[in-house]
Design a protein around this motif. Structure first.
Motif, mmCIF file in Angstrom:
data_model
loop_
_atom_site.group_PDB
_atom_site.id
_atom_site.type_symbol
_atom_site.label_atom_id
_atom_site.label_comp_id
_atom_site.label_asym_id
_atom_site.label_seq_id
_atom_site.Cartn_x
_atom_site.Cartn_y
_atom_site.Cartn_z
ATOM 1 N N MET A 1 1.957 10.613 1.646
ATOM 2 C CA MET A 1 1.812 9.183 1.390
ATOM 3 C C MET A 1 2.583 8.793 0.125
ATOM 4 N N ILE B 1 3.298 1.078 -0.890
ATOM 5 C CA ILE B 1 3.274 1.382 0.538
ATOM 6 C C ILE B 1 4.290 0.484 1.235
ATOM 7 N N GLU C 1 1.328 4.474 4.651
ATOM 8 C CA GLU C 1 -0.125 4.315 4.587
ATOM 9 C C GLU C 1 -0.830 5.611 4.991
ATOM 10 N N LEU C 2 -1.868 5.980 4.255
ATOM 11 C CA LEU C 2 -2.550 7.255 4.452
ATOM 12 C C LEU C 2 -3.070 7.421 5.878
ATOM 13 N N GLU C 3 -3.684 6.408 6.419
ATOM 14 C CA GLU C 3 -4.225 6.508 7.777
ATOM 15 C C GLU C 3 -3.120 6.835 8.787
ATOM 16 N N GLU D 1 6.215 -1.203 4.546
ATOM 17 C CA GLU D 1 5.990 -1.651 5.920
ATOM 18 C C GLU D 1 6.988 -0.865 6.757
#
Length: 118
Positions: free
Chosen positions: A87, A58, A93-95, A60
């Protein structure tokens, strides 16, 4: 003092022989079961090794950059995309993927298919 019945020697021998046979059969069954467990374990670990989860890195990334990349991905992809695919492909990030896809739906940039897939 209690008295015990006298058991013929032949009967004692027969019982001992029978117990010996039963013990040998049980030992053989235990060995067979041990072998079967070893085969099952080997198969299980081979299957488990083939299905190790993929590690997804993931990144940033800022919200606006993520939104641009997600919109671009939809522009270059045919058919629906699942949140998990986005993703994995973009490393977001999934959210955040879910939130941004909802924004893009609300803005009319992307839509849902008949199965409510983005």
């Amino acid at each position: 003092m209690p008295t015990y019945p006298i058991v013929p020697e032949r009967l004692v021998t027969t019982i001992a022989e029978h117990q010996s046979v039963v013990i040998q059969q049980l030992l053989k069954e235990v060995a067979d079961l041990r072998d079967r467990v070893m085969v099952l374990e080997a198969g299980f670990f081979n299957v488990a090794a083939d299905k190790l989860p993929e590690i997804i890195e993931i990144r940033e990334i800022g919200r606006e950059q993520a939104k641009l990349e997600i919109a671009e991905l939809f522009g270059t992809t045919e058919g629906p995309l699942y949140y998990s695919e986005i993703m994995e492909q973009l490393g977001i990030e999934l959210e955040l993927v879910v939130e941004i896809c909802q924004e893009l739906i609300d803005e009319g940039v992307i839509g849902l298919d008949a199965y409510n897939t983005v």
